[in-house]
Design an enzyme around this catalytic site. Sequence first.
Site, short mmCIF file in Angstrom:
data_model
loop_
_atom_site.label_atom_id
_atom_site.label_comp_id
_atom_site.label_asym_id
_atom_site.label_seq_id
_atom_site.Cartn_x
_atom_site.Cartn_y
_atom_site.Cartn_z
N ASN A 9 0.87 -1.17 0.00
CA ASN A 9 0.00 0.00 0.00
C ASN A 9 0.91 1.22 0.00
O ASN A 9 1.44 1.61 1.05
CB ASN A 9 -0.91 -0.03 1.24
CG ASN A 9 -1.85 1.15 1.32
OD1 ASN A 9 -1.73 2.12 0.56
ND2 ASN A 9 -2.78 1.09 2.25
N ARG A 98 -2.91 -2.07 -3.13
CA ARG A 98 -4.06 -1.19 -2.96
C ARG A 98 -4.01 -0.12 -4.05
O ARG A 98 -3.03 0.60 -4.18
CB ARG A 98 -4.04 -0.52 -1.60
CG ARG A 98 -5.21 0.47 -1.41
CD ARG A 98 -4.93 1.45 -0.30
NE ARG A 98 -6.03 2.40 -0.12
CZ ARG A 98 -5.91 3.57 0.49
NH1 ARG A 98 -4.73 3.96 0.96
NH2 ARG A 98 -6.95 4.37 0.62
N HIS A 186 -12.27 3.93 0.23
CA HIS A 186 -12.01 3.19 1.46
C HIS A 186 -12.68 1.82 1.44
O HIS A 186 -12.96 1.23 2.50
CB HIS A 186 -12.47 3.98 2.70
CG HIS A 186 -11.61 5.16 3.02
ND1 HIS A 186 -12.13 6.39 3.38
CD2 HIS A 186 -10.27 5.32 3.02
CE1 HIS A 186 -11.15 7.24 3.59
NE2 HIS A 186 -10.00 6.62 3.37
N HIS A 213 -14.93 5.51 8.74
CA HIS A 213 -13.47 5.39 8.59
C HIS A 213 -12.91 6.80 8.73
O HIS A 213 -12.95 7.61 7.81
CB HIS A 213 -13.12 4.81 7.22
CG HIS A 213 -11.65 4.70 6.98
ND1 HIS A 213 -10.98 3.50 6.89
CD2 HIS A 213 -10.70 5.66 6.81
CE1 HIS A 213 -9.70 3.72 6.69
NE2 HIS A 213 -9.51 5.03 6.64
N ARG A 246 -7.94 17.89 3.11
CA ARG A 246 -8.95 17.97 2.05
C ARG A 246 -10.22 18.62 2.59
O ARG A 246 -10.61 18.38 3.73
CB ARG A 246 -9.26 16.57 1.50
CG ARG A 246 -8.19 16.04 0.57
CD ARG A 246 -8.41 14.58 0.25
NE ARG A 246 -7.62 13.72 1.13
CZ ARG A 246 -7.75 12.40 1.22
NH1 ARG A 246 -8.68 11.78 0.51
NH2 ARG A 246 -6.98 11.70 2.04
N MET A 289 -5.00 15.30 14.00
CA MET A 289 -5.98 15.46 15.08
C MET A 289 -5.31 15.46 16.45
O MET A 289 -5.74 16.18 17.37
CB MET A 289 -7.03 14.35 14.99
CG MET A 289 -8.15 14.46 16.01
SD MET A 289 -9.17 15.96 15.81
CE MET A 289 -10.12 15.51 14.33
N ARG A 290 -4.26 14.68 16.62
CA ARG A 290 -3.57 14.63 17.92
C ARG A 290 -2.95 15.97 18.26
O ARG A 290 -3.00 16.42 19.42
CB ARG A 290 -2.51 13.53 17.89
CG ARG A 290 -3.07 12.12 17.75
CD ARG A 290 -1.99 11.14 17.38
NE ARG A 290 -1.43 11.45 16.06
CZ ARG A 290 -0.53 10.69 15.42
NH1 ARG A 290 -0.09 9.60 16.01
NH2 ARG A 290 -0.09 11.02 14.23
N GLY A 335 -10.67 7.19 14.20
CA GLY A 335 -11.78 6.40 14.71
C GLY A 335 -11.35 5.36 15.73
O GLY A 335 -12.06 5.09 16.71
N GLU A 336 -10.17 4.75 15.52
CA GLU A 336 -9.70 3.70 16.42
C GLU A 336 -9.08 4.26 17.70
O GLU A 336 -9.16 3.61 18.75
CB GLU A 336 -8.66 2.84 15.69
CG GLU A 336 -9.23 2.03 14.54
CD GLU A 336 -8.16 1.50 13.60
OE1 GLU A 336 -6.96 1.48 14.02
OE2 GLU A 336 -8.48 1.12 12.46
N ASN A 337 -8.47 5.43 17.62
CA ASN A 337 -7.68 5.94 18.75
C ASN A 337 -8.27 7.16 19.44
O ASN A 337 -7.84 7.50 20.55
CB ASN A 337 -6.27 6.29 18.27
CG ASN A 337 -5.56 5.08 17.65
OD1 ASN A 337 -5.40 4.06 18.31
ND2 ASN A 337 -5.16 5.19 16.39
N GLU A 384 -6.75 -3.58 6.02
CA GLU A 384 -6.82 -3.55 4.56
C GLU A 384 -5.87 -4.56 3.94
O GLU A 384 -6.17 -5.14 2.89
CB GLU A 384 -6.48 -2.14 4.07
CG GLU A 384 -7.50 -1.09 4.47
CD GLU A 384 -7.01 0.33 4.23
OE1 GLU A 384 -7.80 1.15 3.74
OE2 GLU A 384 -5.83 0.62 4.54
#
Length: 400
Positions: A9, A98, A186, A213, A246, A289-290, A335-337, A384
């Site tokens: 990927n 991918r 995705h 996602h 984006r 985001m962090r 989403g996961e963290n 993925e």
Amino acid sequence: MTGSLLTLNAGSSSIKVALFDAAGDGDAALPAARWSGQADGLGAGLKARLRVRDADGQALHDAPLEGAQASHQGALAALLDWHAKQSGGGRIAAVGHRIVHGGADFVASVRIDAGVLDALAKLEPLAPLHQPHNLAGVRAAMAAFDGVPQVACFDTAFHAVQPEVNRRFALPRALHDAGVRRYGFHGLSYESIVAQFARIAPELAQRRVIVAHLGNGASMCAIAQGRSVATTMTFSPLDGLTMGTRCGQLDAAVVLYLMRSRGMSADEVEALLFRQSGLLGISGVSSDMRVLEASAEPAAAEAIGHFAEQVVRHMGSLAAALRGVDAIVFTGGIGENGAALRERILEDCEWLGVNVDAAANRSGAARLTTAESPVSAWVLRTDEEAVIARHTARVLRAAG
């Protein structure tokens, strides 16, 4: 089929690679990787590094990439050199890639030849942040593995089964027939979540599910009986949710205004919308985001609020497309963290029937809602690479 399957990927500054056993039933549950690696920081002026972990997440290799190794082809060569030195490294039987955009013609995974590669290169303007790097990874793998089958696995293919009403823009029919339509992206991630959810909550997985996602690239998908019904990304990976750099959903007239009244060229508009907008554009601080969550800047908080609001609003739209919702699943890096952001979103979705369990959400549990919640919410780690490996095995078996 003997040997190993390599999945690749390739992104703008990174390559994710994983190794799977080639033997086995490609129609079974998602396969487990023997090891996975990531080279990041590729490109001029960046500090490139290669990390490899085993199936349990334990570090096997961690080293800087310098000089020629700090390119996509160089990083892949360094990874393969590391693999060759391992006991039982084994032969690479095929490489699965991918590919973000398959256009109207590629609705299933396919073995890559010169004609396929040329057709995919023509789609680069539709996914300028991804497609060129995806194809650079294909060319690097072709150079590294002369004669070894290369298989393209498409992010758009999962959405090809959507109802026609959800695939159309309100444009003249000739443009739709020429390929100006909603594709969705995705898809490999969504397919991974569908497979995992079917194992942990089989009854729910066959009902109405919204998967979010959320990452630097972000989208959401309405899924019924494991099949895509509607999604937020459309013609390109630019549309829908606010993302790292984006802009997401935008009135098309803004583009006309920028070109006619601000004198911007098509290339300048593309750079603005794909690379200078989103969380970065709103905050002026970062696309990460962090970093935004740690920032005291008011504009950082505004960017986070904008992102959360867009997720909630699109949640309502996708619930309408499904005529209701039974479960919500978060995945992707954010989403996961992002426990705090998940809680914020779920609290704002109480009107849908979501009763968040704050303690479970913060503890890392898979289920994020109370047992009595009419709509359950979950968090699952996307895989993925496993989906790419499964598709690659299927393509090779079909070819005999």
